[in-house]
Design a protein around this motif. Structure first.
Motif, PDB file in Angstrom:
ATOM      1  N   ARG A 245      13.436   6.137 -18.876  1.00 53.65           N
ATOM      2  CA  ARG A 245      14.478   6.044 -20.607  1.00 53.65           C
ATOM      3  C   ARG A 245      14.389   7.512 -20.065  1.00 53.65           C
ATOM      4  O   ARG A 245      15.557   7.802 -21.233  1.00 53.65           O
ATOM      5  CB  ARG A 245      13.612   5.265 -21.579  1.00 53.65           C
ATOM      6  CG  ARG A 245      14.260   5.080 -22.505  1.00 53.65           C
ATOM      7  CD  ARG A 245      14.010   4.483 -23.763  1.00 53.65           C
ATOM      8  NE  ARG A 245      12.256   5.341 -24.022  1.00 53.65           N
ATOM      9  CZ  ARG A 245      12.725   5.646 -25.035  1.00 53.65           C
ATOM     10  NH1 ARG A 245      14.022   6.345 -25.297  1.00 53.65           N
ATOM     11  NH2 ARG A 245      11.469   6.295 -25.113  1.00 53.65           N
ATOM     12  N   LEU A 246      13.710   8.632 -20.947  1.00 51.86           N
ATOM     13  CA  LEU A 246      13.188   9.734 -21.210  1.00 51.86           C
ATOM     14  C   LEU A 246      13.909  10.466 -19.864  1.00 51.86           C
ATOM     15  O   LEU A 246      14.817  11.763 -20.901  1.00 51.86           O
ATOM     16  CB  LEU A 246      11.992  10.447 -21.538  1.00 51.86           C
ATOM     17  CG  LEU A 246      11.075  10.111 -22.257  1.00 51.86           C
ATOM     18  CD1 LEU A 246       9.792   9.840 -22.483  1.00 51.86           C
ATOM     19  CD2 LEU A 246      11.439  10.421 -23.793  1.00 51.86           C
ATOM     20  N   ASN A 247      14.334  10.371 -18.932  1.00 55.48           N
ATOM     21  CA  ASN A 247      15.218  11.198 -17.918  1.00 55.48           C
ATOM     22  C   ASN A 247      16.182  11.142 -18.128  1.00 55.48           C
ATOM     23  O   ASN A 247      17.240  11.953 -17.923  1.00 55.48           O
ATOM     24  CB  ASN A 247      14.755  10.328 -16.104  1.00 55.48           C
ATOM     25  CG  ASN A 247      13.540  11.448 -15.804  1.00 55.48           C
ATOM     26  OD1 ASN A 247      13.404  11.947 -16.281  1.00 55.48           O
ATOM     27  ND2 ASN A 247      12.451  10.535 -15.727  1.00 55.48           N
ATOM     28  N   SER A 248      17.069   9.727 -18.429  1.00 45.90           N
ATOM     29  CA  SER A 248      18.396   9.910 -19.350  1.00 45.90           C
ATOM     30  C   SER A 248      18.687  10.478 -20.460  1.00 45.90           C
ATOM     31  O   SER A 248      20.050  10.718 -20.866  1.00 45.90           O
ATOM     32  CB  SER A 248      18.719   8.497 -18.937  1.00 45.90           C
ATOM     33  OG  SER A 248      17.865   7.542 -20.475  1.00 45.90           O
TER      34      SER A 248
ATOM     35  N   ARG B 258      17.831  16.063 -24.298  1.00 47.71           N
ATOM     36  CA  ARG B 258      17.649  15.852 -26.014  1.00 47.71           C
ATOM     37  C   ARG B 258      16.351  15.597 -26.253  1.00 47.71           C
ATOM     38  O   ARG B 258      15.441  15.866 -27.212  1.00 47.71           O
ATOM     39  CB  ARG B 258      18.400  14.412 -26.697  1.00 47.71           C
ATOM     40  CG  ARG B 258      17.860  14.147 -28.280  1.00 47.71           C
ATOM     41  CD  ARG B 258      18.777  12.984 -28.004  1.00 47.71           C
ATOM     42  NE  ARG B 258      18.852  12.369 -27.338  1.00 47.71           N
ATOM     43  CZ  ARG B 258      18.008  10.755 -28.207  1.00 47.71           C
ATOM     44  NH1 ARG B 258      17.046  11.352 -29.037  1.00 47.71           N
ATOM     45  NH2 ARG B 258      17.582   9.842 -27.117  1.00 47.71           N
ATOM     46  N   LEU B 259      15.552  14.972 -24.998  1.00 51.42           N
ATOM     47  CA  LEU B 259      14.009  14.565 -25.238  1.00 51.42           C
ATOM     48  C   LEU B 259      13.209  15.594 -24.519  1.00 51.42           C
ATOM     49  O   LEU B 259      11.954  15.305 -24.451  1.00 51.42           O
ATOM     50  CB  LEU B 259      13.467  13.271 -25.313  1.00 51.42           C
ATOM     51  CG  LEU B 259      14.356  12.784 -25.854  1.00 51.42           C
ATOM     52  CD1 LEU B 259      14.229  10.704 -25.402  1.00 51.42           C
ATOM     53  CD2 LEU B 259      14.021  12.380 -27.472  1.00 51.42           C
ATOM     54  N   THR B 260      13.234  16.825 -24.483  1.00 49.79           N
ATOM     55  CA  THR B 260      12.409  17.453 -23.562  1.00 49.79           C
ATOM     56  C   THR B 260      11.438  17.878 -23.789  1.00 49.79           C
ATOM     57  O   THR B 260       9.995  17.421 -23.486  1.00 49.79           O
ATOM     58  CB  THR B 260      13.122  18.542 -23.500  1.00 49.79           C
ATOM     59  OG1 THR B 260      14.523  18.648 -22.334  1.00 49.79           O
ATOM     60  CG2 THR B 260      12.495  20.052 -22.412  1.00 49.79           C
TER      61      THR B 260
END
Length: 407
Positions: free
Chosen positions: A219-222, A226-228
């Motif tokens: 999910r974070l990779n997508s 934005r969520l680095t």
């Protein structure tokens, strides 16, 4: 030592008047039946042992008022037994110095068997045995030995009965299957299962965490742009979780533990049964060893008795005894011939070593020529005077009595 030198009987029983001056070891009183031979032996015995009303109920000859028996001994004693018609009697005993001789003195001059060679044969087995043991020189106490033997025998009987009971108990177990040496601890096994289940649940939780982390990473990779910052944190957590998983121990074989748990009671039952049997076998072996020890004690007592009998000095050659009575040449004394019993009884009187060396034999006809010679030789060898009664019609044998007189 004293013997008779002259015996005079007047109006005693069947005798009218008889005077005998005995010579030699064997004094033969012979004649036909019912002539007075036994009366001489009765009179001789009456002067020494005393009058027995039962054996001699009518001491005075029929038609007479009094009777008298005089026995003169070679030690100077004169013994006079007088009778009245009513059967009453009195003894007058005088020593060479004129002093009185009482019946107690005469009793002290006799041995335990008196003077009748037939007396020993008339005793029952126990009394015969008591006499023999009193006269025999034994290197052991027969009564104590018999008591010890009985006690050990009874103890061994009890022990053997116990061994039989233990053997029956051991036999009921039969052949047991192989068993561990110790019972399985169900408590410890349950603890192992609980610990394994905890490990399993933790590992399942850890794997679930890994799944959730991977999902979160996807999910974070997508949303990486934005969520680095958040991604860096999650990656850090992921590395920690991987390290934890890599450090996991191998998962225990829970199924194997459950199987052991299911068979634990059967295993323990086998272990307990094996221990019970082993304990009974131990008791059985100990009991058998105890019985064997008691058997050896009995054998030792038997050997002590056998050795003692072999070394004992019995008054008669070939005489011994067992727990039931006296033996003569290995057979019960009562089974011996009359001749053997008479000779043995004479030996017994001699062995008692009385001061008064006078003996009577009432069954002389039961002795053959060899027995008669043996009896005479016995008297010669031991300085004894043996009055023996015989039925003989020749008139040429010893003192012949005919119709109450010396023929």
């Amino acid at each position: 030592m004293a013997k008779s030198t002259e015996v005079t009987l007047k109006d005693f029983q069947r005798l009218e008047y008889v005077q005998i001056a005995p010579r030699g070891a064997l004094v033969a009183i012979s004649g036909r039946n019912a002539q007075g031979k036994s009366s001489i032996l009765d009179g001789l015995e009456a002067t020494i042992i005393g009058h027995n009303k039962r054996d001699v109920p009518r001491p005075v000859r029929e038609g007479q008022k009094t009777a008298e028996v005089v026995n003169i001994l070679d030690n100077g004693m004169t013994l006079t037994r007088k009778y009245k018609a009513d059967g009453s009697s009195s003894l007058t005993g005088k020593a060479s110095d004129g002093s009185k001789v009482a019946q107690a003195t005469l009793n002290g001059m006799l041995g335990s068997l008196g003077m009748d060679a037939g007396a020993f044969s008339l005793l029952d087995d126990k009394k015969q045995l008591a006499v023999v043991l009193d006269l025999a020189d034994l290197p052991f106490d027969p009564a104590k030995l018999a008591t010890d033997q009985k006690a050990i025998f009874e103890q061994r009987t009890f022990i053997n009965r116990k061994a039989k009971e233990l053997e029956a108990q051991v036999a009921r177990y039969g052949d047991l299957p192989p068993a561990p040496t110790a019972e399985v601890s169900v408590v410890e096994l349950a603890e192992e299962i609980r610990a394994a289940e905890q490990v399993e649940r933790k590992q399942e939780d850890d794997h679930a965490m890994l799944v959730r982390s991977n999902s979160e990473l996807d999910r974070l990779n997508s949303e990486i742009q934005r969520l680095t910052a958040q991604r860096a944190i999650v990656e850090s957590d992921l590395d920690s979780v991987r390290q934890i998983i890599e450090g996991h121990e191998p998962l225990p074989d829970i199924d194997a533990l459950r199987e052991r748990m299911a068979t634990a009671e059967e295993t323990n039952r086998t272990v307990r049964t094996a221990k019970e049997k082993a304990n009974l076998v131990f008791q059985l072996e100990a009991t058998q060893d105890q019985a064997e020890g008691l058997t050896k004690q009995l054998e030792a007592l038997d050997k002590q008795k056998a050795d003692g009998l072999a070394a004992a000095a019995f008054p008669v050659e070939g005489m011994s005894f067992d727990e039931e009575g006296v033996l003569l040449n290995g057979r019960p004394f009562r089974k011996a011939s009359t001749r053997e019993q008479t000779i043995a009884s004479a030996h017994m009187i001699i062995a008692s070593n009385p001061e008064l060396r006078v003996m009577i034999v009432r069954n002389g006809n039961d002795l053959d020529s060899d027995g008669l010679a043996e009896l005479e030789a016995l008297g010669d060898a031991h300085d004894f005077q043996i009055f023996a009664e015989f039925v003989d019609e020749s008139g040429e044998f010893g003192w012949t009595i005919e119709d109450g007189k010396v023929a």
